[in-house]
Design an enzyme around this catalytic site. Structure first.
Site, PDB file in Angstrom:
ATOM      1  N   HIS A 126     -20.744  14.198 -25.643  1.00 29.96           N
ATOM      2  CA  HIS A 126     -20.524  13.279 -26.763  1.00 29.96           C
ATOM      3  C   HIS A 126     -20.433  11.823 -26.320  1.00 29.96           C
ATOM      4  O   HIS A 126     -20.696  10.925 -27.102  1.00 29.96           O
ATOM      5  CB  HIS A 126     -19.267  13.669 -27.550  1.00 29.96           C
ATOM      6  CG  HIS A 126     -18.049  13.852 -26.705  1.00 29.96           C
ATOM      7  ND1 HIS A 126     -17.859  14.942 -25.902  1.00 29.96           N
ATOM      8  CD2 HIS A 126     -16.963  13.063 -26.523  1.00 29.96           C
ATOM      9  CE1 HIS A 126     -16.705  14.830 -25.277  1.00 29.96           C
ATOM     10  NE2 HIS A 126     -16.141  13.690 -25.630  1.00 29.96           N
ATOM     11  N   LYS A 184      -1.434   6.455 -23.642  1.00 30.78           N
ATOM     12  CA  LYS A 184      -0.970   6.767 -24.993  1.00 30.78           C
ATOM     13  C   LYS A 184       0.513   6.381 -25.091  1.00 30.78           C
ATOM     14  O   LYS A 184       0.842   5.237 -25.299  1.00 30.78           O
ATOM     15  CB  LYS A 184      -1.170   8.264 -25.293  1.00 30.78           C
ATOM     16  CG  LYS A 184      -2.622   8.644 -25.567  1.00 30.78           C
ATOM     17  CD  LYS A 184      -3.409   8.813 -24.327  1.00 30.78           C
ATOM     18  CE  LYS A 184      -4.773   9.394 -24.569  1.00 30.78           C
ATOM     19  NZ  LYS A 184      -5.562   9.443 -23.329  1.00 30.78           N
ATOM     20  N   ASP A 212       0.625  19.010 -21.552  1.00 34.04           N
ATOM     21  CA  ASP A 212      -0.136  17.766 -21.602  1.00 34.04           C
ATOM     22  C   ASP A 212       0.682  16.868 -22.521  1.00 34.04           C
ATOM     23  O   ASP A 212       0.670  17.034 -23.744  1.00 34.04           O
ATOM     24  CB  ASP A 212      -1.534  18.032 -22.151  1.00 34.04           C
ATOM     25  CG  ASP A 212      -2.349  16.760 -22.314  1.00 34.04           C
ATOM     26  OD1 ASP A 212      -1.745  15.672 -22.392  1.00 34.04           O
ATOM     27  OD2 ASP A 212      -3.591  16.843 -22.369  1.00 34.04           O
ATOM     28  N   PHE A 252      -7.787  19.458 -24.923  1.00 32.41           N
ATOM     29  CA  PHE A 252      -8.469  18.183 -25.187  1.00 32.41           C
ATOM     30  C   PHE A 252      -9.815  18.218 -24.459  1.00 32.41           C
ATOM     31  O   PHE A 252      -9.997  19.004 -23.532  1.00 32.41           O
ATOM     32  CB  PHE A 252      -7.580  17.024 -24.703  1.00 32.41           C
ATOM     33  CG  PHE A 252      -8.212  15.693 -24.980  1.00 32.41           C
ATOM     34  CD1 PHE A 252      -8.431  15.282 -26.288  1.00 32.41           C
ATOM     35  CD2 PHE A 252      -8.631  14.874 -23.953  1.00 32.41           C
ATOM     36  CE1 PHE A 252      -9.052  14.069 -26.549  1.00 32.41           C
ATOM     37  CE2 PHE A 252      -9.248  13.656 -24.210  1.00 32.41           C
ATOM     38  CZ  PHE A 252      -9.458  13.253 -25.508  1.00 32.41           C
ATOM     39  N   ASP A 253     -10.778  17.381 -24.866  1.00 33.73           N
ATOM     40  CA  ASP A 253     -12.134  17.518 -24.296  1.00 33.73           C
ATOM     41  C   ASP A 253     -12.165  17.378 -22.776  1.00 33.73           C
ATOM     42  O   ASP A 253     -12.814  18.158 -22.073  1.00 33.73           O
ATOM     43  CB  ASP A 253     -13.140  16.566 -24.977  1.00 33.73           C
ATOM     44  CG  ASP A 253     -12.801  15.085 -24.864  1.00 33.73           C
ATOM     45  OD1 ASP A 253     -11.749  14.735 -24.306  1.00 33.73           O
ATOM     46  OD2 ASP A 253     -13.599  14.257 -25.339  1.00 33.73           O
ATOM     47  N   TYR A 301       0.841  -1.206   0.000  1.00 32.66           N
ATOM     48  CA  TYR A 301       0.000   0.000   0.000  1.00 32.66           C
ATOM     49  C   TYR A 301       0.876   1.256   0.000  1.00 32.66           C
ATOM     50  O   TYR A 301       0.607   2.194  -0.748  1.00 32.66           O
ATOM     51  CB  TYR A 301      -0.906  -0.006   1.248  1.00 32.66           C
ATOM     52  CG  TYR A 301      -1.909   1.122   1.272  1.00 32.66           C
ATOM     53  CD1 TYR A 301      -3.223   0.928   0.815  1.00 32.66           C
ATOM     54  CD2 TYR A 301      -1.557   2.383   1.746  1.00 32.66           C
ATOM     55  CE1 TYR A 301      -4.137   1.962   0.828  1.00 32.66           C
ATOM     56  CE2 TYR A 301      -2.478   3.421   1.755  1.00 32.66           C
ATOM     57  CZ  TYR A 301      -3.768   3.214   1.296  1.00 32.66           C
ATOM     58  OH  TYR A 301      -4.673   4.236   1.311  1.00 32.66           O
ATOM     59  N   ALA A 358       0.743  13.614 -23.228  1.00 25.08           N
ATOM     60  CA  ALA A 358       0.239  12.264 -23.538  1.00 25.08           C
ATOM     61  C   ALA A 358       0.970  11.628 -24.730  1.00 25.08           C
ATOM     62  O   ALA A 358       1.234  10.437 -24.741  1.00 25.08           O
ATOM     63  CB  ALA A 358      -1.261  12.320 -23.800  1.00 25.08           C
TER      64      ALA A 358
HETATM   65  C1  LIG Z   1      -4.237  15.093 -25.166  1.00 24.57           C
HETATM   66  C2  LIG Z   1      -5.002  14.324 -24.127  1.00 24.57           C
HETATM   67  N1  LIG Z   1      -5.053  14.785 -22.875  1.00 24.57           N
HETATM   68  C3  LIG Z   1      -5.712  14.127 -21.901  1.00 24.57           C
HETATM   69  C4  LIG Z   1      -6.380  12.956 -22.167  1.00 24.57           C
HETATM   70  C5  LIG Z   1      -7.143  12.286 -21.059  1.00 24.57           C
HETATM   71  O1  LIG Z   1      -6.536  11.101 -20.705  1.00 24.57           O
HETATM   72  P1  LIG Z   1      -7.350   9.850 -20.130  1.00 24.57           P
HETATM   73  O2  LIG Z   1      -8.219   9.342 -21.230  1.00 24.57           O
HETATM   74  O3  LIG Z   1      -6.281   8.910 -19.717  1.00 24.57           O
HETATM   75  O4  LIG Z   1      -8.164  10.335 -18.969  1.00 24.57           O
HETATM   76  C6  LIG Z   1      -6.359  12.445 -23.458  1.00 24.57           C
HETATM   77  C7  LIG Z   1      -7.082  11.183 -23.773  1.00 24.57           C
HETATM   78  O5  LIG Z   1      -7.386  10.849 -24.879  1.00 24.57           O
HETATM   79  C8  LIG Z   1      -5.638  13.154 -24.467  1.00 24.57           C
HETATM   80  O6  LIG Z   1      -5.580  12.705 -25.728  1.00 24.57           O
END
Ligand SMILES: Cc1ncc(COP(=O)(O)O)c(C=O)c1O
Length: 458
Positions: A450, A259, A216, A125-126, A73, A218
């Site tokens: 969406h 990713k 960000d 990103f969304d 843990y 990713a």
């Molecule tokens: C650029 C970007 N930021 C953040 C995220 C959010 O990540 P997660 O889906 O792991 O929550 C994504 C997911 O597709 C992304 O493409």
């Protein structure tokens, strides 16, 4: 090599079968799901390009690392291996694991943003936008103009417009900007890369106004590979050196390990500021878990640590970016309008250009996404006014800047024949695009609609 065929740089040792639903089964699935492709069962899909997030294939080395996961843990060995790997790569000393990228966003923006604050990004990103807005803050996109025009060719269409960033700081005041963020590659803007020169420019502006700069990250490795290929003076550096240079410019990152860590789950926040990290950890304990596991199993931390190395293998990156480009080229040769040049992880079909007879208020990209599934069982995702339309008080909506269908390629999962099939389906749908009609929303949620909205044909 003198040959043009893209060889997948792996042998396949374990396979998962694909279902082949009939035309009637696909039609019934669409009706059941309210014409929202998120509502389909995976076994109703033939080729699943909904996302490249968490859908990649792990390597034998990653699976082996999972076997030595330490599930303590507190203070697990796996955490220290993971944290050392993240700090070794990014140079950021404070590492906070989370269960996925949006958890990092939620924690970060809960701590630093609130009503009245403004967050600049090339394109949010969304989930990033939703997490900023959920705090009552404003998310402002400021990608360069070329990044908003699908047809314009530019090597770094993900770049932030530095003039607009300066203007925004002058207009709202640095005290209302908790940080500047940049998304690499720019997922909602076509998976397009950001140049090192642009990152340096943002750093310089942030320094002048004493603003933190977060990335960000990713798809940091795909972005670094594009820099190697396209940015003058970078071709002789290794992708790892370029990634190190990218990270050296920022104060922190939010990261979805689904990713470019080629893991099926996970993420992290990493930063330089120990005080900010302490405030983030307090929230982490409330929502994710103890700081040495943060919502993940020890075995997940192990898989991420290995993935962060594998993703920088240049043989892998060459294949990865070339195979997305291959699909993009097939579309272009067939006259299908796509965001050009192709993105790193996905191609984005320009539904506004392909379906000019469907107005944005009837969601042309949703229509195209539904048709690709109906016709060939290919699942993509709408990135347009369903995702980013803004409702007005009078019941109308301000449409998104672009109406795109994203076909995201999972890492190390599909072969060239799968991609050839997808190209055939796209070209077949494009050939009868005049027959496609619009959609209206019949049900929607107040956030990230969406994912769960239901639609019917107009
Ligand atoms: C650029 C970007 N930021 C953040 C995220 C959010 O990540 P997660 O889906 O792991 O929550 C994504 C997911 O597709 C992304 O493409």
């Amino acid at each position: 090599m003198p040959y043009r065929t893209i060889i997948e740089p792996f042998r396949i040792h374990s396979v998962q079968g694909i279902a082949f639903p009939t035309e009637q089964e696909r039609e019934a699935a669409l009706v059941r799901a309210g014409h929202n492709l998120f509502g389909l069962h995976a076994d109703e899909v033939i080729i699943d390009l909904l996302t490249d997030s968490g859908t990649g294939s792990m390597s034998a080395e990653q699976w082996a690392a999972m076997m030595v996961g330490d599930e303590s843990y507190a203070g697990s060995r796996s955490f220290y291996r993971f944290a050392d790997k993240v700090t070794g790569l990014t140079g950021l000393p404070e590492v906070i694991p989370v269960h996925q990228g949006r958890a990092a966003e939620w924690i970060l923006f809960s701590v630093i943003a609130g009503p009245g604050s403004v967050v600049p990004n090339n394109t949010h990103f969304d989930t990033t936008r939703a997490n900023v807005e959920y705090q009552g803050a404003e998310a402002r996109d400021m990608v360069i103009p070329e990044g908003r025009d699908p047809a314009v060719d530019h090597p770094f269409k993900g770049n932030m417009d530095l003039g607009v960033l300066e203007q925004t700081i002058a207009e709202v005041g640095a005290d209302r900007i908790p940080l500047v963020m940049v998304t690499v590659t720019n997922n909602s803007g076509g998976g397009q890369p950001v140049s090192l020169e642009n990152l340096r420019g943002i750093r310089e502006i942030c320094d002048r106004h004493s603003l933190p700069f977060f990335m960000d990250a990713a798809r940091f490795a795909e972005n670094a590979w594009f820099i190697k290929l396209r940015e003058p003076g970078q071709g002789d550096r290794t992708t790892r050196e370029i990634a190190t240079a990218m990270f050296s410019l920022v104060d922190g990152v939010s990261f979805s390990a689904k990713k470019d860590a080629i893991a099926n789950i996970g993420g992290f926040l990493a930063m330089r500021d120990p005080d900010l990290a302490a405030r983030c950890r307090n929230l982490l304990i409330l929502t994710e878990g103890f700081p040495t596991y943060g919502g993940l199993a020890g075995r997940d931390l192990e898989a991420i640590a290995v993935g962060l190395d594998e993703v920088l293998d240049e043989g892998y990156l060459r294949y990865r970016i070339r195979s997305t480009e291959y699909l993009g080229e097939k579309c272009r040769e067939g006259g299908v309008p796509i965001v050009w040049p192709p993105g790193g992880h996905a191609i984005y079909i320009d539904a506004k250009a392909m379906l000019p007879h469907i107005p944005p208020s009837q969601y042309p990209a949703q229509s195209l996404a539904v048709e690709l599934y109906r016709d060939g069982g290919v699942r993509g995702v709408e990135i347009g006014s369903v995702m980013f339309g803004v409702p007005n008080d009078d019941g109308t909506e301000t449409p998104a800047a672009m109406e795109l269908v994203r076909l995201a390629v999972p890492r190390r999962t599909y072969t060239q024949s799968h991609i050839d099939y997808v190209a055939e389906v796209i070209l077949a749908v494009a050939a009868r695009s005049k027959d496609l009609g619009g959609y209206r929303i019949t049900e929607q949620a107040p956030w990230l609609r969406h994912f769960t909205a239901r639609f019917e044909p107009v």
